[in-house]
Enzyme design. Structure first.
Site, PDB file in Angstrom:
ATOM      1  N   LYS A  47       0.851  -1.215   0.000  1.00 30.25           N
ATOM      2  CA  LYS A  47       0.000   0.000   0.000  1.00 30.25           C
ATOM      3  C   LYS A  47       0.871   1.244   0.000  1.00 30.25           C
ATOM      4  O   LYS A  47       2.041   1.219   0.419  1.00 30.25           O
ATOM      5  CB  LYS A  47      -0.944   0.028   1.200  1.00 30.25           C
ATOM      6  CG  LYS A  47      -0.283  -0.019   2.590  1.00 30.25           C
ATOM      7  CD  LYS A  47       0.175   1.304   3.163  1.00 30.25           C
ATOM      8  CE  LYS A  47       0.720   1.160   4.578  1.00 30.25           C
ATOM      9  NZ  LYS A  47       1.514   2.294   5.063  1.00 30.25           N
ATOM     10  N   PRO A  77       9.715  -4.476   0.181  1.00 33.72           N
ATOM     11  CA  PRO A  77      10.754  -4.270   1.193  1.00 33.72           C
ATOM     12  C   PRO A  77      10.111  -4.036   2.562  1.00 33.72           C
ATOM     13  O   PRO A  77       9.074  -3.383   2.649  1.00 33.72           O
ATOM     14  CB  PRO A  77      11.507  -3.035   0.713  1.00 33.72           C
ATOM     15  CG  PRO A  77      10.675  -2.398  -0.334  1.00 33.72           C
ATOM     16  CD  PRO A  77       9.702  -3.423  -0.846  1.00 33.72           C
ATOM     17  N   GLY A  97       4.052  -4.342   4.018  1.00 26.03           N
ATOM     18  CA  GLY A  97       4.271  -5.712   3.543  1.00 26.03           C
ATOM     19  C   GLY A  97       3.915  -6.786   4.568  1.00 26.03           C
ATOM     20  O   GLY A  97       3.173  -7.721   4.266  1.00 26.03           O
ATOM     21  N   GLY A  98       4.419  -6.643   5.783  1.00 31.14           N
ATOM     22  CA  GLY A  98       4.151  -7.641   6.823  1.00 31.14           C
ATOM     23  C   GLY A  98       2.664  -7.706   7.155  1.00 31.14           C
ATOM     24  O   GLY A  98       2.102  -8.794   7.340  1.00 31.14           O
ATOM     25  N   SER A  99       2.012  -6.533   7.200  1.00 27.43           N
ATOM     26  CA  SER A  99       0.574  -6.481   7.495  1.00 27.43           C
ATOM     27  C   SER A  99      -0.225  -7.126   6.369  1.00 27.43           C
ATOM     28  O   SER A  99      -1.220  -7.812   6.599  1.00 27.43           O
ATOM     29  CB  SER A  99       0.106  -5.028   7.652  1.00 27.43           C
ATOM     30  OG  SER A  99       0.799  -4.404   8.689  1.00 27.43           O
ATOM     31  N   ASP A 112      -2.351  -1.602  10.278  1.00 31.09           N
ATOM     32  CA  ASP A 112      -2.572  -1.599   8.823  1.00 31.09           C
ATOM     33  C   ASP A 112      -3.328  -2.833   8.333  1.00 31.09           C
ATOM     34  O   ASP A 112      -3.794  -2.864   7.188  1.00 31.09           O
ATOM     35  CB  ASP A 112      -1.227  -1.558   8.063  1.00 31.09           C
ATOM     36  CG  ASP A 112      -0.550  -0.204   8.169  1.00 31.09           C
ATOM     37  OD1 ASP A 112      -1.227   0.774   8.537  1.00 31.09           O
ATOM     38  OD2 ASP A 112       0.654  -0.143   7.882  1.00 31.09           O
TER      39      ASP A 112
END
Ligand code: C5P
Length: 284
Positions: free
Chosen positions: A15, A98, A105-107, A140
């Site tokens: 996002k 990244p 990204g992790g969310s 997020d």
């Protein structure tokens, strides 16, 4: 480690925060935000292989952390506990987003695990419960479960659809890993932007990010990338950084700007998505 041949692939898009304002602080210290969240076509792939023995295995946690601390592992465990499912899963993460760049990204990986496992395990947890579980993993996560571009309020859990024009973005990752808690705790952070409870995309322009000034003050490599990008447009930071982007009307414009950037600066040319790609894949 390669995913098992029988594992299924599920996309997890990144996002951008096209606009981010801090309007206050909750009694627990968390900051109240208003932000436009836009999905982009830079995606991780989450590979899942259900198991019948209840074990949850994450084969390649990002960044050398113990697997149990990874958001995707925790998402699987949370859904298993909440639903009472006796099934387990093996997870492989194919990372392209990244980490620590403000791209979520992790969310997004965690949201994809919740949605895809709810489907594979047939646990039928309703969307509002999934969003509540997601929020307990990170602010997020509810946005990625929401599945479309959104105006977010609260700490990111109050969401309404917002139409974002089709755009391309030159995305740059300065060589800095911004510590989000440090930026939120910074004495110079703007925390009193006036709320704009029901804005249109146009009403919020010119866009800004209230965290940008503090990140630029603390991280010289972000300033250097910002100055470079200023030659080509109006750069903005996403989330708490360090990634910066310039919105472009066409792919050609974005590709051109990217072609002018030095090779030692990580960059992407990405397209905004109107919808999360996962629900269409999961539909029976
Ligand atoms: O949600 P996330 O785990 O990324 O947040 C990291 C830290 O950033 C939190 O522990 C909190 O100190 C701060 N934060 C905040 N207000 C938010 C989101 C995060 O103060 N809306």
């Amino acid at each position: 480690m390669k995913p098992h041949p029988a594992a299924q692939a599920f996309p997890a898009p990144a996002k951008l925060n096209l606009d981010l304002r801090i309007t206050g602080r909750r009694p627990d210290g968390y900051h109240l935000l208003e932000s436009i969240f836009c999905l982009i076509d830079l995606c991780d792939t989450v590979w899942l292989l259900p198991r019948t023995d209840g074990q949850i295995l994450l084969h390649n946690p990002a960044g050398g952390i113990p697997p149990e601390q990874d958001l995707s592992y925790r998402a699987a465990r949370l859904l298993q506990q909440f639903s009472g499912s006796l099934q387990g899963v093996e997870i492989w993460l194919e990372k392209r987003i990244p980490s620590g760049g403000g791209l979520g990204g992790g969310s997004s990986d965690a949201a994809t695990v919740l949605l895809a496992l709810n489907h594979l395990w047939q646990t039928a947890v309703p969307p509002e419960e999934l969003r509540r579980l997601g929020l307990s993993l990170g602010a997020d996560v509810p946005f990625f479960l929401f599945g479309q571009n959104a105006f977010a309020q609260g700490i990111g859990e109050i969401l309404r659809p917002m139409a974002v024009p089709e755009q391309w973005y030159v995305l740059v990752r300065p060589n800095a890993h911004v510590a989000t808690p440090k930026i939120f705790a910074h004495p110079d952070l703007t925390r009193n932007s006036p709320p704009c409870p029901d804005p249109s995309f146009e009403q919020l322009q010119p866009f800004r990010n209230d965290m940008q000034a503090v990140v630029l003050a603390e991280y010289p490599s972000v300033v250097a990338a910002f100055r470079l990008l200023q030659h080509y447009g109006a750069p903005q930071m996403t989330g708490s950084g360090a990634c910066l982007f310039i919105a472009c009307a066409t792919q050609n414009e974005a590709e051109y700007i990217r072609s002018r950037l030095p090779e030692n600066l990580a960059s992407w040319c990405v397209r905004g998505l109107a919808k999360h790609p996962l629900p269409a894949i999961l539909r029976p």
